[in-house]
Design a protein around this motif. Structure first.
Motif, PDB file in Angstrom:
ATOM      1  N   GLY A   1       0.824  -1.202   0.000  1.00  0.00           N
ATOM      2  CA  GLY A   1       0.000   0.000   0.000  1.00  0.00           C
ATOM      3  C   GLY A   1       0.859   1.252   0.000  1.00  0.00           C
ATOM      4  N   LYS A   2       0.203   2.384   0.057  1.00  0.00           N
ATOM      5  CA  LYS A   2       0.899   3.666   0.094  1.00  0.00           C
ATOM      6  C   LYS A   2       1.581   3.810   1.446  1.00  0.00           C
ATOM      7  CE  LYS A   2       0.218   8.571  -0.456  1.00  0.00           C
ATOM      8  NZ  LYS A   2      -0.741   9.651  -0.693  1.00  0.00           N
ATOM      9  N   ASP A   3       2.903   3.867   1.442  1.00  0.00           N
ATOM     10  CA  ASP A   3       3.690   3.978   2.669  1.00  0.00           C
ATOM     11  C   ASP A   3       5.147   4.175   2.280  1.00  0.00           C
ATOM     12  OD1 ASP A   3       4.228   3.990   5.423  1.00  0.00           O
ATOM     13  OD2 ASP A   3       2.859   2.312   5.765  1.00  0.00           O
ATOM     14  N   ASP A   4       6.017   4.320   3.241  1.00  0.00           N
ATOM     15  CA  ASP A   4       7.460   4.399   3.004  1.00  0.00           C
ATOM     16  C   ASP A   4       8.060   3.038   3.313  1.00  0.00           C
ATOM     17  OD1 ASP A   4       7.531   7.150   2.354  1.00  0.00           O
ATOM     18  OD2 ASP A   4       7.454   7.661   4.481  1.00  0.00           O
ATOM     19  N   TYR A   5       8.904   2.549   2.398  1.00  0.00           N
ATOM     20  CA  TYR A   5       9.507   1.230   2.543  1.00  0.00           C
ATOM     21  C   TYR A   5      11.024   1.338   2.441  1.00  0.00           C
ATOM     22  CZ  TYR A   5       4.767  -0.363   1.841  1.00  0.00           C
ATOM     23  OH  TYR A   5       3.420  -0.552   1.975  1.00  0.00           O
ATOM     24  N   ILE A   6      11.702   0.388   3.048  1.00  0.00           N
ATOM     25  CA  ILE A   6      13.159   0.289   2.978  1.00  0.00           C
ATOM     26  C   ILE A   6      13.486  -1.103   2.476  1.00  0.00           C
ATOM     27  CG2 ILE A   6      15.328   0.291   4.287  1.00  0.00           C
ATOM     28  CD1 ILE A   6      13.861   2.141   6.342  1.00  0.00           C
ATOM     29  N   LEU A   7      14.302  -1.183   1.437  1.00  0.00           N
ATOM     30  CA  LEU A   7      14.787  -2.462   0.921  1.00  0.00           C
ATOM     31  C   LEU A   7      16.272  -2.531   1.234  1.00  0.00           C
ATOM     32  CD1 LEU A   7      14.050  -5.025  -0.727  1.00  0.00           C
ATOM     33  CD2 LEU A   7      14.977  -3.818  -2.711  1.00  0.00           C
ATOM     34  N   GLN A   8      16.664  -3.540   1.983  1.00  0.00           N
ATOM     35  CA  GLN A   8      18.067  -3.722   2.358  1.00  0.00           C
ATOM     36  C   GLN A   8      18.596  -4.954   1.636  1.00  0.00           C
ATOM     37  OE1 GLN A   8      18.883  -5.090   6.396  1.00  0.00           O
ATOM     38  NE2 GLN A   8      20.541  -3.609   6.519  1.00  0.00           N
ATOM     39  N   VAL A   9      19.733  -4.790   0.954  1.00  0.00           N
ATOM     40  CA  VAL A   9      20.387  -5.900   0.257  1.00  0.00           C
ATOM     41  C   VAL A   9      21.806  -5.990   0.784  1.00  0.00           C
ATOM     42  CG1 VAL A   9      21.078  -6.820  -1.982  1.00  0.00           C
ATOM     43  CG2 VAL A   9      18.994  -5.444  -1.803  1.00  0.00           C
ATOM     44  N   ARG A  10      22.195  -7.183   1.233  1.00  0.00           N
ATOM     45  CA  ARG A  10      23.530  -7.385   1.797  1.00  0.00           C
ATOM     46  C   ARG A  10      24.129  -8.678   1.293  1.00  0.00           C
ATOM     47  NH1 ARG A  10      23.132  -7.097   8.193  1.00  0.00           N
ATOM     48  NH2 ARG A  10      21.378  -8.310   7.542  1.00  0.00           N
ATOM     49  N   GLU A  11      25.411  -8.631   0.961  1.00  0.00           N
ATOM     50  CA  GLU A  11      26.138  -9.864   0.677  1.00  0.00           C
ATOM     51  C   GLU A  11      26.295 -10.624   1.980  1.00  0.00           C
ATOM     52  OE1 GLU A  11      28.974  -8.416  -2.991  1.00  0.00           O
ATOM     53  OE2 GLU A  11      29.861  -8.748  -1.048  1.00  0.00           O
ATOM     54  N   THR A  12      25.904 -11.884   1.959  1.00  0.00           N
ATOM     55  CA  THR A  12      26.034 -12.693   3.162  1.00  0.00           C
ATOM     56  C   THR A  12      27.056 -13.802   2.977  1.00  0.00           C
ATOM     57  OG1 THR A  12      24.165 -14.050   2.462  1.00  0.00           O
ATOM     58  CG2 THR A  12      23.685 -12.218   3.943  1.00  0.00           C
ATOM     59  N   GLY A  13      27.657 -13.862   1.808  1.00  0.00           N
ATOM     60  CA  GLY A  13      28.708 -14.846   1.566  1.00  0.00           C
ATOM     61  C   GLY A  13      29.349 -14.612   0.216  1.00  0.00           C
ATOM     62  N   GLY A  14      30.643 -14.376   0.204  1.00  0.00           N
ATOM     63  CA  GLY A  14      31.378 -14.209  -1.044  1.00  0.00           C
ATOM     64  C   GLY A  14      31.143 -12.858  -1.691  1.00  0.00           C
ATOM     65  N   ASN A  15      31.819 -12.641  -2.795  1.00  0.00           N
ATOM     66  CA  ASN A  15      31.694 -11.418  -3.578  1.00  0.00           C
ATOM     67  C   ASN A  15      30.631 -11.672  -4.643  1.00  0.00           C
ATOM     68  OD1 ASN A  15      32.044  -8.990  -4.779  1.00  0.00           O
ATOM     69  ND2 ASN A  15      34.043  -9.431  -5.641  1.00  0.00           N
ATOM     70  N   THR A  16      29.460 -11.113  -4.484  1.00  0.00           N
ATOM     71  CA  THR A  16      28.310 -11.447  -5.311  1.00  0.00           C
ATOM     72  C   THR A  16      27.818 -10.244  -6.084  1.00  0.00           C
ATOM     73  OG1 THR A  16      27.652 -13.014  -3.597  1.00  0.00           O
ATOM     74  CG2 THR A  16      26.013 -12.468  -5.233  1.00  0.00           C
ATOM     75  N   LYS A  17      27.556 -10.438  -7.368  1.00  0.00           N
ATOM     76  CA  LYS A  17      26.906  -9.411  -8.181  1.00  0.00           C
ATOM     77  C   LYS A  17      25.402  -9.635  -8.076  1.00  0.00           C
ATOM     78  CE  LYS A  17      30.594  -9.081 -11.537  1.00  0.00           C
ATOM     79  NZ  LYS A  17      30.974  -9.176 -12.946  1.00  0.00           N
ATOM     80  N   TYR A  18      24.636  -8.554  -8.062  1.00  0.00           N
ATOM     81  CA  TYR A  18      23.190  -8.693  -7.980  1.00  0.00           C
ATOM     82  C   TYR A  18      22.519  -7.530  -8.665  1.00  0.00           C
ATOM     83  CZ  TYR A  18      23.604  -5.341  -4.146  1.00  0.00           C
ATOM     84  OH  TYR A  18      23.887  -4.247  -3.402  1.00  0.00           O
ATOM     85  N   ALA A  19      21.258  -7.707  -8.988  1.00  0.00           N
ATOM     86  CA  ALA A  19      20.432  -6.657  -9.558  1.00  0.00           C
ATOM     87  C   ALA A  19      19.105  -6.647  -8.818  1.00  0.00           C
ATOM     88  CB  ALA A  19      20.192  -6.903 -11.052  1.00  0.00           C
ATOM     89  N   VAL A  20      18.549  -5.474  -8.625  1.00  0.00           N
ATOM     90  CA  VAL A  20      17.263  -5.333  -7.946  1.00  0.00           C
ATOM     91  C   VAL A  20      16.278  -4.752  -8.971  1.00  0.00           C
ATOM     92  CG1 VAL A  20      15.987  -4.146  -6.134  1.00  0.00           C
ATOM     93  CG2 VAL A  20      18.302  -4.987  -5.686  1.00  0.00           C
ATOM     94  N   THR A  21      15.118  -5.390  -9.083  1.00  0.00           N
ATOM     95  CA  THR A  21      14.072  -4.916  -9.975  1.00  0.00           C
ATOM     96  C   THR A  21      12.798  -4.730  -9.167  1.00  0.00           C
ATOM     97  OG1 THR A  21      15.036  -6.167 -11.804  1.00  0.00           O
ATOM     98  CG2 THR A  21      12.759  -5.437 -12.055  1.00  0.00           C
ATOM     99  N   MET A  22      12.175  -3.570  -9.324  1.00  0.00           N
ATOM    100  CA  MET A  22      10.902  -3.301  -8.642  1.00  0.00           C
ATOM    101  C   MET A  22       9.899  -2.887  -9.706  1.00  0.00           C
ATOM    102  SD  MET A  22      12.438  -1.182  -5.460  1.00  0.00           S
ATOM    103  CE  MET A  22      11.348  -1.633  -4.148  1.00  0.00           C
ATOM    104  N   THR A  23       8.656  -3.335  -9.548  1.00  0.00           N
ATOM    105  CA  THR A  23       7.617  -2.963 -10.519  1.00  0.00           C
ATOM    106  C   THR A  23       6.414  -2.418  -9.788  1.00  0.00           C
ATOM    107  OG1 THR A  23       6.697  -5.197 -10.495  1.00  0.00           O
ATOM    108  CG2 THR A  23       8.348  -4.726 -12.178  1.00  0.00           C
ATOM    109  N   SER A  24       5.663  -1.602 -10.491  1.00  0.00           N
ATOM    110  CA  SER A  24       4.438  -1.037  -9.971  1.00  0.00           C
ATOM    111  C   SER A  24       3.283  -1.488 -10.863  1.00  0.00           C
ATOM    112  CB  SER A  24       4.527   0.491  -9.985  1.00  0.00           C
ATOM    113  OG  SER A  24       3.305   1.054  -9.615  1.00  0.00           O
ATOM    114  N   GLN A  25       2.183  -1.847 -10.241  1.00  0.00           N
ATOM    115  CA  GLN A  25       1.038  -2.303 -11.035  1.00  0.00           C
ATOM    116  C   GLN A  25      -0.179  -1.508 -10.694  1.00  0.00           C
ATOM    117  OE1 GLN A  25       0.601  -6.516 -10.492  1.00  0.00           O
ATOM    118  NE2 GLN A  25       2.598  -6.941 -11.295  1.00  0.00           N
TER     119      GLN A  25
END
Length: 64
Positions: free
Chosen positions: A40-64
C-alpha cells in the motif's frame, strides 16, 4: 549469497526498527531471491547485503 530484507518505515524516519520487517529472501548463484508483495501507500526500505562471497546482484521493482 545475497540477503534481501523488506521493511515498512512506520514512523517515516528512515531508520529500521524491530517489528518493521515485512519479508526477507536469500539469493544464490543458481537461484534468484524474490519478494513479491502487494504494498500500500507507505514508506519502505529495501536492504540488500552480501552474506557470503563477492556477489553481483540486480534489484528490480515494478508497480502495477
Amino acid at each position: 549469497q545475497v540477503g534481501i530484507w523488506l521493511y515498512v518505515d512506520t514512523n517515516g524516519n528512515g531508520v529500521i526498527y524491530p517489528g518493521e520487517q515485512i519479508d526477507s529472501a536469500s539469493a544464490y548463484i543458481n537461484s534468484a531471491g524474490t519478494i513479491q508483495k502487494n504494498l500500500g501507500k507507505d514508506d519502505y526500505i529495501l536492504q540488500v547485503r552480501e552474506t557470503g562471497g563477492n556477489t553481483k546482484y540486480a534489484v528490480t521493482m515494478t508497480s502495477q
